[in-house]
Design a protein around this motif. Structure first.
Motif, PDB file in Angstrom:
ATOM      1  N   ARG A  31       1.005  -1.241  -0.094  1.00 47.61           N
ATOM      2  CA  ARG A  31      -0.105   0.016  -0.219  1.00 47.61           C
ATOM      3  C   ARG A  31       0.795   1.246   0.071  1.00 47.61           C
ATOM      4  NH1 ARG A  31      -4.732  -1.819   3.932  1.00 47.61           N
ATOM      5  NH2 ARG A  31      -5.794  -2.840   2.363  1.00 47.61           N
ATOM      6  N   ARG A  32       2.034   1.230   0.934  1.00 50.93           N
ATOM      7  CA  ARG A  32       2.663   2.562   1.005  1.00 50.93           C
ATOM      8  C   ARG A  32       3.540   2.793  -0.300  1.00 50.93           C
ATOM      9  NH1 ARG A  32       5.317   3.893   6.056  1.00 50.93           N
ATOM     10  NH2 ARG A  32       4.648   2.047   7.525  1.00 50.93           N
ATOM     11  N   HIS A  33       3.887   1.766  -1.077  1.00 53.10           N
ATOM     12  CA  HIS A  33       4.484   1.977  -2.114  1.00 53.10           C
ATOM     13  C   HIS A  33       3.644   1.989  -3.443  1.00 53.10           C
ATOM     14  CE1 HIS A  33       7.917   0.728   0.540  1.00 53.10           C
ATOM     15  NE2 HIS A  33       8.676   1.274  -0.372  1.00 53.10           N
ATOM     16  N   GLY A  34       2.355   1.904  -3.082  1.00 55.26           N
ATOM     17  CA  GLY A  34       1.445   1.825  -4.364  1.00 55.26           C
ATOM     18  C   GLY A  34       1.667   0.666  -5.143  1.00 55.26           C
ATOM     19  N   GLY A  35       1.740  -0.418  -4.620  1.00 54.77           N
ATOM     20  CA  GLY A  35       2.105  -1.750  -5.357  1.00 54.77           C
ATOM     21  C   GLY A  35       1.226  -2.714  -5.257  1.00 54.77           C
ATOM     22  N   ARG A  36       1.424  -3.821  -6.191  1.00 54.13           N
ATOM     23  CA  ARG A  36       0.507  -5.013  -5.994  1.00 54.13           C
ATOM     24  C   ARG A  36       1.174  -5.688  -5.171  1.00 54.13           C
ATOM     25  NH1 ARG A  36      -0.875  -7.363 -10.915  1.00 54.13           N
ATOM     26  NH2 ARG A  36       1.024  -8.358 -11.412  1.00 54.13           N
ATOM     27  N   LEU A  37       0.150  -6.637  -4.716  1.00 47.06           N
ATOM     28  CA  LEU A  37       0.555  -7.852  -3.766  1.00 47.06           C
ATOM     29  C   LEU A  37       0.035  -9.166  -4.211  1.00 47.06           C
ATOM     30  CD1 LEU A  37       1.506  -8.869  -0.967  1.00 47.06           C
ATOM     31  CD2 LEU A  37      -0.790  -8.148  -0.092  1.00 47.06           C
ATOM     32  N   LEU A  38       1.074  -9.975  -4.603  1.00 47.79           N
ATOM     33  CA  LEU A  38       0.662 -11.428  -5.058  1.00 47.79           C
ATOM     34  C   LEU A  38       0.901 -12.576  -3.908  1.00 47.79           C
ATOM     35  CD1 LEU A  38       3.296 -11.111  -8.034  1.00 47.79           C
ATOM     36  CD2 LEU A  38       1.084 -10.498  -8.050  1.00 47.79           C
ATOM     37  N   LEU A  39       0.457 -13.728  -4.242  1.00 50.09           N
ATOM     38  CA  LEU A  39       0.443 -14.528  -3.533  1.00 50.09           C
ATOM     39  C   LEU A  39       1.084 -16.055  -4.039  1.00 50.09           C
ATOM     40  CD1 LEU A  39      -0.370 -16.372  -0.613  1.00 50.09           C
ATOM     41  CD2 LEU A  39      -2.701 -16.796  -1.814  1.00 50.09           C
ATOM     42  N   ARG A  40       1.914 -16.541  -3.518  1.00 44.40           N
ATOM     43  CA  ARG A  40       2.631 -17.754  -4.210  1.00 44.40           C
ATOM     44  C   ARG A  40       2.425 -18.761  -3.022  1.00 44.40           C
ATOM     45  NH1 ARG A  40       7.617 -15.629  -5.749  1.00 44.40           N
ATOM     46  NH2 ARG A  40       8.882 -16.793  -4.139  1.00 44.40           N
ATOM     47  N   ILE A  41       2.084 -20.005  -3.684  1.00 40.11           N
ATOM     48  CA  ILE A  41       2.107 -21.227  -2.669  1.00 40.11           C
ATOM     49  C   ILE A  41       3.400 -21.908  -3.165  1.00 40.11           C
ATOM     50  CG2 ILE A  41       0.766 -23.359  -2.265  1.00 40.11           C
ATOM     51  CD1 ILE A  41      -0.678 -20.896  -1.372  1.00 40.11           C
ATOM     52  N   GLU A  42       4.151 -22.243  -2.130  1.00 41.43           N
ATOM     53  CA  GLU A  42       5.629 -22.923  -2.152  1.00 41.43           C
ATOM     54  C   GLU A  42       5.393 -24.370  -1.780  1.00 41.43           C
ATOM     55  OE1 GLU A  42       8.675 -20.263  -0.701  1.00 41.43           O
ATOM     56  OE2 GLU A  42       8.261 -19.332  -2.699  1.00 41.43           O
ATOM     57  N   ASP A  43       5.046 -25.127  -2.864  1.00 42.36           N
ATOM     58  CA  ASP A  43       4.332 -26.618  -2.514  1.00 42.36           C
ATOM     59  C   ASP A  43       5.446 -27.450  -3.299  1.00 42.36           C
ATOM     60  OD1 ASP A  43       3.479 -25.567  -4.950  1.00 42.36           O
ATOM     61  OD2 ASP A  43       1.900 -26.455  -4.894  1.00 42.36           O
ATOM     62  N   ILE A  44       6.673 -27.201  -3.624  1.00 38.40           N
ATOM     63  CA  ILE A  44       7.448 -28.277  -4.312  1.00 38.40           C
ATOM     64  C   ILE A  44       7.564 -29.505  -3.630  1.00 38.40           C
ATOM     65  CG2 ILE A  44       8.898 -26.381  -5.690  1.00 38.40           C
ATOM     66  CD1 ILE A  44      11.036 -26.596  -3.539  1.00 38.40           C
ATOM     67  N   ASP A  45       7.719 -29.341  -2.169  1.00 42.59           N
ATOM     68  CA  ASP A  45       7.865 -30.514  -1.424  1.00 42.59           C
ATOM     69  C   ASP A  45       6.541 -31.301  -1.349  1.00 42.59           C
ATOM     70  OD1 ASP A  45       8.355 -32.371   0.712  1.00 42.59           O
ATOM     71  OD2 ASP A  45       9.924 -31.019   1.675  1.00 42.59           O
ATOM     72  N   ARG A  46       6.404 -32.312  -2.243  1.00 39.03           N
ATOM     73  CA  ARG A  46       5.194 -33.102  -2.159  1.00 39.03           C
ATOM     74  C   ARG A  46       4.885 -33.825  -0.965  1.00 39.03           C
ATOM     75  NH1 ARG A  46       7.357 -34.197  -7.353  1.00 39.03           N
ATOM     76  NH2 ARG A  46       6.694 -32.578  -8.726  1.00 39.03           N
ATOM     77  N   LEU A  47       5.950 -34.454  -0.502  1.00 43.31           N
ATOM     78  CA  LEU A  47       5.468 -35.133   0.900  1.00 43.31           C
ATOM     79  C   LEU A  47       4.794 -34.116   1.747  1.00 43.31           C
ATOM     80  CD1 LEU A  47       8.522 -37.682   1.126  1.00 43.31           C
ATOM     81  CD2 LEU A  47       6.108 -38.090   0.551  1.00 43.31           C
ATOM     82  N   ARG A  48       5.380 -33.141   2.154  1.00 43.83           N
ATOM     83  CA  ARG A  48       4.933 -32.075   3.169  1.00 43.83           C
ATOM     84  C   ARG A  48       3.918 -31.125   2.891  1.00 43.83           C
ATOM     85  NH1 ARG A  48       9.672 -29.051   5.539  1.00 43.83           N
ATOM     86  NH2 ARG A  48       8.310 -29.162   7.333  1.00 43.83           N
ATOM     87  N   SER A  49       3.610 -30.944   1.650  1.00 44.29           N
ATOM     88  CA  SER A  49       2.624 -29.777   1.087  1.00 44.29           C
ATOM     89  C   SER A  49       1.142 -30.663   0.909  1.00 44.29           C
ATOM     90  CB  SER A  49       2.790 -29.423  -0.112  1.00 44.29           C
ATOM     91  OG  SER A  49       4.081 -28.918  -0.187  1.00 44.29           O
ATOM     92  N   ARG A  50       0.326 -30.175   1.550  1.00 40.48           N
ATOM     93  CA  ARG A  50      -1.054 -30.983   1.573  1.00 40.48           C
ATOM     94  C   ARG A  50      -2.034 -29.791   0.855  1.00 40.48           C
ATOM     95  NH1 ARG A  50      -0.762 -33.871   6.383  1.00 40.48           N
ATOM     96  NH2 ARG A  50       0.661 -35.630   6.123  1.00 40.48           N
ATOM     97  N   SER A  51      -3.021 -30.495   0.105  1.00 49.75           N
ATOM     98  CA  SER A  51      -4.254 -29.647  -0.483  1.00 49.75           C
ATOM     99  C   SER A  51      -4.876 -28.962   0.764  1.00 49.75           C
ATOM    100  CB  SER A  51      -4.826 -30.271  -1.364  1.00 49.75           C
ATOM    101  OG  SER A  51      -5.589 -31.369  -0.792  1.00 49.75           O
ATOM    102  N   GLU A  52      -5.143 -29.582   1.921  1.00 57.74           N
ATOM    103  CA  GLU A  52      -6.223 -29.133   2.865  1.00 57.74           C
ATOM    104  C   GLU A  52      -5.429 -27.971   3.589  1.00 57.74           C
ATOM    105  OE1 GLU A  52      -5.180 -32.184   2.817  1.00 57.74           O
ATOM    106  OE2 GLU A  52      -4.534 -33.031   4.713  1.00 57.74           O
ATOM    107  N   HIS A  53      -3.848 -27.791   3.549  1.00 58.34           N
ATOM    108  CA  HIS A  53      -3.274 -26.570   4.145  1.00 58.34           C
ATOM    109  C   HIS A  53      -3.543 -25.579   2.872  1.00 58.34           C
ATOM    110  CE1 HIS A  53      -0.902 -29.557   6.614  1.00 58.34           C
ATOM    111  NE2 HIS A  53      -1.611 -29.065   7.453  1.00 58.34           N
TER     112      HIS A  53
END
Ligand code: GLU
Ligand code: ZN
Length: 288
Positions: A31-53
């Motif tokens: 906001r302060r910089h008049g910028g955009r805010l993106l969301l990235r899901i860092e789910d490369i770890d297939r064993l630890r990443s869960r779709s419910e998370h």
């Protein structure tokens, strides 16, 4: 050019206050910089990443009142981008294959330390530094291997002494930001693993490639990742990618240790919610 910020959680657990702080700080700075805010899901770890998370992350961020611009980027859907980056490093002889187990890496580091009558050298995460086994004895073909960066060659390839990045140094009176130029020492990571044995990428490689592909200009994240930025800056230089500004925020356990004890810190946001906390309460508890 409009600044671009991002929040990049790993879906291997539920979000807690520390995540909320980081996400809200990104929102505030965007906001302060008049910028955009993106969301990235860092789910490369297939064993630890869960779709419910992943679902829980969406819900919790939504509940906090955080809105993101553009589509969400899932790292697991972009493995090609990471292999391309890795290929370019490999073609220049900057990677080598390594079939070492954790135990062999630890054992070699110990042996070397004994020979030098010194302590075992570790990287900033506390892991023993690689002592070079597979540089001397390359793995047999067809073994599952990790790919490590040839740190010495990489340092020479980019003239590391000239490398630096812009680090956040406080807000100005007019509400903007002050930046200082910080030199880097990526050699403290040694021959870091860029492609893991189990997944053909790593946190370090994916984050650098993604920040560039998403046009991220400002990385706002915890101090626990400050040392990693040295390696990230090196990878950016090797891959010809721009280097964002970095704001490494204090972890709220440090700044507010008394008020926010560890148990409260690691309590999932949804538990706060179930116990009747409102988004406004969470925001004000975290200083927003
Ligand atoms: N995915 C990382 C984490 O949740 C953050 C990566 C980053 O901000 O660079 O710790
Ligand atoms: Zn090895």
């Amino acid at each position: 050019m409009q600044p671009v910020f991002r929040f990049a959680p790993s879906p291997n657990g539920l979000l807690h206050l520390g995540h909320a702080y980081s996400a809200l700080l990104n929102e505030q700075e965007a906001r302060r910089h008049g910028g955009r805010l993106l969301l990235r899901i860092e789910d490369i770890d297939r064993l630890r990443s869960r779709s419910e998370h992943v679902q829980a992350i969406f819900e919790d961020l939504d509940w906090l009142g955080l809105a993101f611009d553009g589509p969400v980027r899932f790292q697991s859907a972009h493995m090609d981008d990471y292999s391309k980056a890795a290929d370019s490093l490999r073609q220049r002889g900057l990677l080598f294959a390594c079939d070492c187990t954790r135990q062999r890496v630890a054992q070699e580091a110990k042996t070397r330390a004994l020979l030098l009558s010194d302590q075992v050298s570790t990287d900033p995460d506390g892991a023993p530094l690689y002592a070079g086994h597979c540089l001397r004895t390359p793995p047999q073909p067809d073994q599952p291997v990790a790919w490590r960066l040839r740190m010495q060659a990489a340092l020479q390839a980019v003239a590391v002494g000239d490398l630096s990045y812009q680090a956040f140094a406080g807000h100005t009176e007019s509400g903007g930001s002050d930046w200082l130029t910080r030199p880097v020492a990526p050699q403290r990571w040694g021959d870091a693993v860029l492609l893991r044995k189990d997944i053909a990428t790593s946190y370090h490689l994916s984050v650098v490639v993604d920040d560039a592909l998403q046009g991220v200009t400002h990385v706002v994240r915890g101090r626990d990742l400050e040392a990693a930025t040295d390696l990230h800056r090196l990878l950016q230089a090797l891959l010809g990618l721009p280097s964002p500004h970095y704001y490494h925020h204090d972890l709220i356990t440090d700044t507010d240790g008394a008020k926010l004890a560890k148990s409260r810190m690691s309590k999932p946001l949804r538990l706060w919610r179930e116990e009747g906390a409102t988004p406004r309460m969470i925001r004000s508890m975290l200083g927003f």
